[in-house]
Motif scaffolding. Structure first.
Motif, PDB file in Angstrom:
ATOM      1  N   THR A   1      60.185  76.352 -63.155  1.00 23.52           N
ATOM      2  CA  THR A   1      61.533  75.801 -63.365  1.00 23.52           C
ATOM      3  C   THR A   1      61.475  74.358 -63.834  1.00 23.52           C
ATOM      4  OG1 THR A   1      62.356  77.248 -61.661  1.00 23.52           O
ATOM      5  CG2 THR A   1      63.743  75.367 -62.245  1.00 23.52           C
ATOM      6  N   ALA A   2      60.577  73.588 -63.155  1.00 28.77           N
ATOM      7  CA  ALA A   2      60.447  72.176 -63.524  1.00 28.77           C
ATOM      8  C   ALA A   2      59.946  72.058 -64.970  1.00 28.77           C
ATOM      9  CB  ALA A   2      59.491  71.472 -62.576  1.00 28.77           C
TER      10      ALA A   2
ATOM     11  N   GLU B   1      60.320  74.205 -67.405  1.00 29.27           N
ATOM     12  CA  GLU B   1      61.431  74.541 -68.302  1.00 29.27           C
ATOM     13  C   GLU B   1      62.412  73.391 -68.432  1.00 29.27           C
ATOM     14  OE1 GLU B   1      63.271  78.094 -66.887  1.00 29.27           O
ATOM     15  OE2 GLU B   1      61.579  79.352 -67.532  1.00 29.27           O
ATOM     16  N   ALA B   2      62.675  72.755 -67.292  1.00 24.03           N
ATOM     17  CA  ALA B   2      63.620  71.636 -67.317  1.00 24.03           C
ATOM     18  C   ALA B   2      63.077  70.524 -68.194  1.00 24.03           C
ATOM     19  CB  ALA B   2      63.880  71.138 -65.913  1.00 24.03           C
TER      20      ALA B   2
ATOM     21  N   ARG C   1      53.105  70.427 -57.005  1.00 25.37           N
ATOM     22  CA  ARG C   1      53.251  71.856 -57.233  1.00 25.37           C
ATOM     23  C   ARG C   1      54.345  72.089 -58.305  1.00 25.37           C
ATOM     24  NH1 ARG C   1      56.123  76.152 -55.766  1.00 25.37           N
ATOM     25  NH2 ARG C   1      57.609  74.834 -54.691  1.00 25.37           N
TER      26      ARG C   1
ATOM     27  N   MET D   1      64.347  66.672 -55.774  1.00 20.79           N
ATOM     28  CA  MET D   1      63.188  66.387 -56.640  1.00 20.79           C
ATOM     29  C   MET D   1      62.137  67.468 -56.493  1.00 20.79           C
ATOM     30  SD  MET D   1      63.092  63.297 -58.287  1.00 20.79           S
ATOM     31  CE  MET D   1      61.490  62.508 -58.235  1.00 20.79           C
ATOM     32  N   ALA D   2      61.470  67.866 -57.534  1.00 15.13           N
ATOM     33  CA  ALA D   2      60.379  68.855 -57.475  1.00 15.13           C
ATOM     34  C   ALA D   2      59.133  68.167 -56.929  1.00 15.13           C
ATOM     35  CB  ALA D   2      60.104  69.423 -58.857  1.00 15.13           C
TER      36      ALA D   2
ATOM     37  N   ALA E   1      63.382  71.456 -71.725  1.00 14.10           N
ATOM     38  CA  ALA E   1      64.781  71.372 -72.115  1.00 14.10           C
ATOM     39  C   ALA E   1      65.166  69.923 -72.373  1.00 14.10           C
ATOM     40  CB  ALA E   1      65.665  71.978 -71.030  1.00 14.10           C
ATOM     41  N   MET E   2      64.630  69.035 -71.499  1.00 14.74           N
ATOM     42  CA  MET E   2      64.966  67.627 -71.688  1.00 14.74           C
ATOM     43  C   MET E   2      64.334  67.071 -72.954  1.00 14.74           C
ATOM     44  SD  MET E   2      65.370  65.904 -67.943  1.00 14.74           S
ATOM     45  CE  MET E   2      63.881  66.563 -67.207  1.00 14.74           C
TER      46      MET E   2
END
Lengths: 195, 195
Positions: free
Chosen positions: A10-11, A13-14, A6, A1-2, A17-18
């Motif tokens: 990447t999170a 972008e994810a 913070r 988990m991110a 994307a979702m």
């Protein structure tokens, strides 16, 4: 988990994307629905086309049959009148068995016309004396009381019929026997229901 | 970008989401292509249906016309023979101007047949003497040298024609004048191109 404190690129972008994925799912569902709809419409249009083509073939055959029957019915009047004209020609028979050329010619034309009607699907029908009245092939134009034949027997032909089976150009006009009340054969009379 | 040295769950999910995204994009493109294809096919099928319906209406009218013409052509032979039979009836004219009943009857039937052909769209045409030969309405069955009329003039009618304008059941069979070489009217001859 991110780590929620913070969030990193990447999170993010994810997440994007979702979100795109959800939009794409909706879009995919819409497209699938549209595909199903179009396939159904196309199938129906093809079925309609097939039906129209089949119906057209039947309709063309029927149109030709109708037209042939209509035209034949008009020529039947000409043939009837030719028959009628020939009824007045007895004195043109010659003693030696010969005929006047006009009588001979007109009889040949009458036979030609009868053969033509037969080739168009309407053979001439002369009911036999004594056969049972059949409303599909006969029209009773008169009745006559008779005790020598069964009731309902054809005892006279006024006009021949033309046609066969289901395709009748005209039923034969006939005289039909009725029961003789007192045992004596009487005169001819119109049927009670004749117009 | 996620650190390639420390891939975490989020990066993995994001990667999976992006892979899904690619798959979804491919799927969407496929579906869009399928939709375009089906729309085109459906449109074509509807256009075909429309064309078939329009063509059917024309074909039905044409089928009736064809059938009427075919049947009329067959009856024309009967009428021709009736005309021929009447040619042999001169002696049935009675001195006082009366006619034998058969002659009277058959002439009436002939007139009825001529009227019927006219009502079917084929009026009788008797070319006038001297009118110019017209290949659309006349068939030259013989020629004769004549110096009293222009070359190509109709100088005799062997059989009347039936029809009008574009709808000819049969052209009139006529004798046509040719130039008289020596100024004398000669006998009748078959045209050179007659079969």
């Amino acid at each position: 988990m991110a780590d929620p404190a913070r969030p990193d690129a990447t999170a993010t972008e994810a997440g994007a994307a979702m979100a795109d994925d959800d939009t794409a799912a909706v879009r995919t569902a819409e497209l699938e629905e549209r595909v199903a709809f179009l396939e159904d419409q196309w199938r129906r249009a093809l079925a309609d086309l097939d039906n129209v083509r089949k119906r057209t073939t039947r309709e063309l055959v029927q149109a030709r049959t109708d037209e042939r029957t209509q035209v034949a019915a008009q020529w039947l009047h000409v043939l009837d009148n030719l028959d009628r004209a020939l009824e007045h020609a007895g004195d043109l028979e010659r003693p030696g068995g010969g005929q006047h050329p006009l009588l001979e010619g007109v009889r040949a034309v009458r036979d030609q016309a009868v053969a033509l009607l037969a080739s168009l699907g309407f053979p001439r029908q002369e009911p036999e004396m004594g056969e049972r009245f059949d409303p599909r092939r006969h029209e009773a134009v008169a009745t006559t009381p008779r005790n020598d034949v069964p009731e309902g027997a054809v005892v006279g032909v006024v006009l021949p019929g033309y046609g066969e089976d289901e395709r009748q150009l005209r039923p034969a006009a006939v005289v039909v026997a009725t029961a003789a009340d007192d045992g004596t054969a009487g005169g001819m009379s119109r049927p009670k229901d004749a117009g």
